[in-house]
Design an enzyme around this catalytic site. Structure first.
Site, PDB file in Angstrom:
ATOM      1  N   PRO A   2     -33.650 -79.483 -26.595  1.00 12.51           N
ATOM      2  CA  PRO A   2     -33.562 -80.294 -27.328  1.00 12.51           C
ATOM      3  C   PRO A   2     -34.136 -81.828 -27.784  1.00 12.51           C
ATOM      4  CG  PRO A   2     -31.944 -79.227 -25.658  1.00 12.51           C
ATOM      5  CD  PRO A   2     -33.113 -78.656 -25.800  1.00 12.51           C
ATOM      6  N   GLU A   3     -34.879 -82.532 -28.725  1.00  8.07           N
ATOM      7  CA  GLU A   3     -35.714 -83.003 -28.511  1.00  8.07           C
ATOM      8  C   GLU A   3     -34.938 -84.238 -29.420  1.00  8.07           C
ATOM      9  OE1 GLU A   3     -39.577 -81.633 -30.635  1.00  8.07           O
ATOM     10  OE2 GLU A   3     -39.132 -79.876 -29.586  1.00  8.07           O
TER      11      GLU A   3
END
Length: 296
Positions: A2-3
């Site tokens: 997850p960015e």
DNA sequence: AATTCGCCCTGTCGGC
DNA sequence: TGCCGACAGGGCGAAT
């Protein structure tokens, strides 16, 4: 992994369900997940809003009557973190796990298992669950004044979403040092929110090899890089995030930005623009893919 | 002082 | 078929 676009997607989709709900019961899993404060402090508080800084999701809680001290629940999803929301009447889906063949998953909220490290049960039966098999994720509970004093948050640079391009160029030229371009983009102190996927994608769009020394870029190329970063993040959000394996929306569904990636995870395949075989390498200790034809 | 390295973790996958 | 090493990598503290 997850960015920024994944975390922003989670924030937007989880907030409506949380707003106004009062925490009734807290169940905590593996202690190493909790870095500062205790989730027990949220008991009796209602969610009043959400924010995001880089890859960190911040959920604000306050007392419905205003007597207890407010708290902020800070969530970092790490590599495999999943934040899901179960409505009061929802049925747990025990098949909730990745399928071998692709990114299709059954809709539903995962049952609590040994990887579930936090459950916030609300008064009406709704639940917020944090699950993270690899436990790279972290959860912090902070008082309002504790945010500035929190080293993790204090270290972060400005959020990458909506960051003015002129500021990007100015600071890149000033702070880049002798590092590689990828190293600068991944530096959360420079800009918060960019991870491996969007870094490689932005470098491709900008026509810059991730391994290029940052101090060799001319100002126009830095400007192109700034635009490419903004574009990659915007597309990631439009596509509701990138799901390769673990990333899921609060309702268990998947993002579809993986269908829109130009280089990430495409090592050995032909470049979509010029046909050159994409090269996989290691840059800044990260798996990296670039096109030797388009990025020089 | 700036930069890189090693470590934390578990599930998945390719090779034999 | 089954075992096993390699790999994925964000962030932090240690080493260079």
């Amino acid at each position: 992994m997850p960015e920024l676009p994944e975390v922003e997607t989670v924030r937007r989709r989880v907030e409506p369900g949380l707003l106004g709900r009062v925490v009734h019961e807290v169940r905590a899993g593996h202690p190493k997940v909790f870095e500062t404060g205790s989730p027990e402090e949220l008991t009796g508080l209602a969610c009043i809003g959400s924010r995001r800084h880089g890859k960190y999701l911040l959920l604000d809680f306050a007392a419905p009557e205003g007597d207890a001290a407010p708290r902020t629940l800070v969530v970092h999803l790490g590599m495999t973190g999943q934040l899901t929301f179960a409505a009061p009447a929802s049925i747990e889906d025990h098949r909730f796990r990745r399928l071998p063949s692709g990114y299709q998953k059954p809709l539903g909220v995962h049952a609590e298992d040994r990887h579930t490290h936090l459950v916030l049960a609300f008064r009406d039966g709704a639940r917020l669950l944090f699950r993270d098999p690899r436990r790279f994720g972290r959860i912090l509970v902070l008082p309002p004044e504790g945010e500035g004093a929190c080293p993790r948050l204090a270290r972060l640079g400005p959020d990458a979403l909506g960051y003015p391009l002129t500021d990007f160029v100015k600071r890149f030229l000033k702070e880049r040092g002798a590092r590689r371009v990828k190293s600068v983009l991944l530096d959360q102190g420079f800009l918060a929110g960019i991870g491996n996927i969007y870094c490689d994608e932005a470098c491709f769009t900008a026509g810059i090899p991730p391994s290029a020394r940052a101090d060799t870029l001319t100002k126009p190329r830095v400007a192109r890089l700034a635009e490419a970063v903004a574009e990659a993040l915007a597309r990631g959000i439009e596509n509701a995030g990138t799901t390769f394996r673990d990333f899921v929306h609060p309702d268990g569904s998947s993002g579809h930005n993986q269908e829109d990636l130009r280089v990430y995870a495409r090592g050995g395949e032909p470049c979509l623009r010029c046909g050159t075989i994409l090269v996989k390498s290691t840059v800044a200790q990260r798996g990296t893919v670039h096109c030797p034809g388009c990025q020089k």
